[in-house]
Write an enzyme that holds these catalytic residues in place. Structure first.
Site, PDB file in Angstrom:
ATOM      1  N   GLN A 110      37.419  42.115  24.869  1.00 53.94           N
ATOM      2  CA  GLN A 110      36.619  41.071  25.517  1.00 53.94           C
ATOM      3  C   GLN A 110      36.081  40.056  24.503  1.00 53.94           C
ATOM      4  OE1 GLN A 110      35.942  41.889  29.131  1.00 53.94           O
ATOM      5  NE2 GLN A 110      35.708  39.690  29.224  1.00 53.94           N
ATOM      6  N   LYS A 125      31.211  45.396  27.588  1.00 45.71           N
ATOM      7  CA  LYS A 125      31.844  46.027  28.753  1.00 45.71           C
ATOM      8  C   LYS A 125      31.026  47.249  29.137  1.00 45.71           C
ATOM      9  CE  LYS A 125      35.490  45.727  31.464  1.00 45.71           C
ATOM     10  NZ  LYS A 125      36.226  44.535  31.938  1.00 45.71           N
ATOM     11  N   ASP A 165      34.783  44.676  37.690  1.00 48.99           N
ATOM     12  CA  ASP A 165      36.071  45.109  37.129  1.00 48.99           C
ATOM     13  C   ASP A 165      36.603  46.119  38.154  1.00 48.99           C
ATOM     14  OD1 ASP A 165      37.735  45.031  34.415  1.00 48.99           O
ATOM     15  OD2 ASP A 165      37.697  47.122  35.007  1.00 48.99           O
ATOM     16  N   ASN A 239      41.386  42.941  43.394  1.00 49.89           N
ATOM     17  CA  ASN A 239      40.951  41.555  43.245  1.00 49.89           C
ATOM     18  C   ASN A 239      41.955  40.710  42.459  1.00 49.89           C
ATOM     19  OD1 ASN A 239      39.243  39.713  41.102  1.00 49.89           O
ATOM     20  ND2 ASN A 239      38.644  39.419  43.216  1.00 49.89           N
TER      21      ASN A 239
END
Ligand code: NDP
Length: 444
Positions: A110, A125, A165, A239
């Site tokens: 990330q 995260k 997530d 998603n």
């Protein structure tokens, strides 16, 4: 032993039994070695030793009571990895496989992904080994409230801004936001992916999938190709997968297959996305339910077999290490010309090697799926301004960001002698901005 190998050996020793974290660090170290050879300042000030060590790791108990009145205990994580260029930013994952290794690999990647967006966000995260599947609404709410009752003290709009997530969508963000607001007595942009009526941004839901397709479109352009008329296979049906499918179809691609952890659907006519959205977003059902409306589609109950379906473009959008070397070879021999990683680290190192050797256009996750976090950062900006941009304004900004990430990654790859290798290019371009900020801020 070379300097890079020494650092890697130290990471393995200090973080035993964390194979996913080791895998992410190894790929990064191999990619940035040419930068270190050219610029000794990064070594002199210990930038690499510092960057592989999280600034802060929080592990906590999440107790809650299920519908039967029994006490359940899960484990919560938040890894605040690097804040050199902005507040920690990165999603929360709720899945039974979650452990320190998985959260650390995600937090590490990330850092560089967020840097590539060009926006002021650091890397972090978090998540839990809680499994939302099969739980009642009351149980999901109870868990989310307990999770936030500890997490709230570690986060804040200028400190750490989590998002969704795997297993964390609009519903879970809502329950966590409600609990944060209640405890802090503050209405502030502490989470992204919020509902549109209470601080969310248009396009956030679509952002990772749309961004992935914009990125792959840029890769295709370099060979004079486009999505038009291409057969596309997408793993996952969450998603990222759903909105990647929507944009790929809008650009003329034929998305023939999607999956979940039970199996995959193959519909040669092209997946009926309205049906898939209803099953996944409204009914919270399984891919197999697609057969109820499309009896002529094929359902396979071993989901990794999705990679044996011939396609021009493969978009892995489910989970880490889902494409191994064998699956990569099958994709190549079936004529696949481009792979865009919607999921984080979905290709094993062996698979990446196969794609690069065979000149498959390969978009690594930290570049290709950065659209989600980019629009999260745009949500933070809108919250600060107390103002909302229109759908087309945000979509346009997302597209420009994805084009710019592709350009920066390609240029960095070329500059260091790895033409067309976007794995190396994305790592270098993402690293340089963070590393320079770390140098300028001193040894902290
Ligand atoms: P969702 O929970 O919405 O969907 C995940 C999908 O992948 C589901 O279809 C799920 O199937 C499948 N899946 C998850 N784990 C496994 C597994 N171990 N084996 C097989 N299938 C699995 O998550 P997202 O779409 O948000 O995330 C998907 C990937 O994209 C993750 O790697 C995530 O880190 C990455 N990503 C997400 C971003 C976002 O904005 N949401 C941003 C950037 C990256 P089932 O329902 O059966 O579990």
């Amino acid at each position: 032993m070379s300097y890079i190998n020494e650092i890697f050996a130290k990471v393995v020793e200090r973080n035993p039994n964390e194979p996913e974290f080791h895998q992410a660090v190894k790929e990064f170290l191999d990619s940035v070695e040419p930068v270190l050879n050219r610029n000794s300042k990064y070594l002199r000030y210990g930038v690499i030793e510092r960057i592989v060590e999280p600034e802060r790791q929080i592990i906590f108990r999440v107790p809650w009571v299920d519908d039967k009145g029994d006490v359940q205990v899960n484990r919560g994580f938040r890894i605040e990895f690097n804040s050199a260029i902005g507040p920690y930013k990165g999603g929360l994952r709720f899945h039974p496989s979650v452990n320190a290794s998985i959260i650390k690999f995600l937090g590490f990647e990330q850092i560089f992904k967020n840097s590539l967006t060009g926006l002021p966000i650091g890397g972090g995260k978090g998540g839990s080994d809680f499994d939302p599947k099969g739980k009642s609404e009351a149980e999901v709410m109870s868990f989310c409230q307990s999770f936030m009752t500890e997490l709230f003290r570690h986060i804040g709009p200028d400190t750490d801004v989590p998002a969704g997530d795997i297993g964390v969508g609009g519903r879970e963000i809502g329950y966590m936001y409600g609990q944060y607001k209640r405890i802090k007595n503050a209405y502030e942009g502490v989470l992204t992916g919020k509902g549109l009526n209470w601080g969310g941004s248009l396009v956030r839901k679509e952002a990772t999938g749309y961004g992935l397709v914009y990125f792959v479109e840029e890769m295709l352009k370099t060979r004079g190709e486009s999505f038009a008329g291409k057969t596309v296979v997408i793993s996952g049906s969450g998603n990222v997968a759903i909105y990647a499918a929507e944009k790929a179809a809008e650009l003329g691609g034929r998305v023939v297959a999607m999956s979940d952890s039970n199996g995959y659907i193959l519909d040669e006519k092209g997946i009926d996305l309205n049906a898939m959205k209803r099953i996944k977003e409204v009914e919270r059902g399984r891919c197999k339910d697609y057969l109820n409306q499309h009896a002529d589609a094929h359902y396979g109950d071993n989901w990794p077999d999705i990679w044996t379906i011939p396609c021009d473009i493969a978009l892995p959008c489910a989970t880490q290490n889902e494409i191994d070397e064998k699956a990569a070879k099958t994709l190549v021999s079936n004529g696949c010309i481009a792979v865009g990683e919607g999921a984080n680290m979905p290709s094993t190192p062996g698979a990446v090697g196969v794609f690069l050797e065979n000149k498959v256009l390969f978009g690594p996750a930290k570049a290709a799926n950065a659209g989600g976090v980019a629009v999260s950062a745009l949500e933070m900006s809108q919250n600060s301004m107390r103002y909302s941009w229109t759908f087309s304004e945000v979509d346009q900004k997302l597209k420009e960001i994805m084009i710019s990430i592709h350009r920066k990654s390609s240029e960095a790859a070329r500059e260091y002698g790895f033409e067309d290798n976007l794995v190396v290019g994305a790592n270098i371009a993402g690293f340089l901005k963070v590393a320079d900020a770390m140098l300028e801020q001193g040894v902290v």
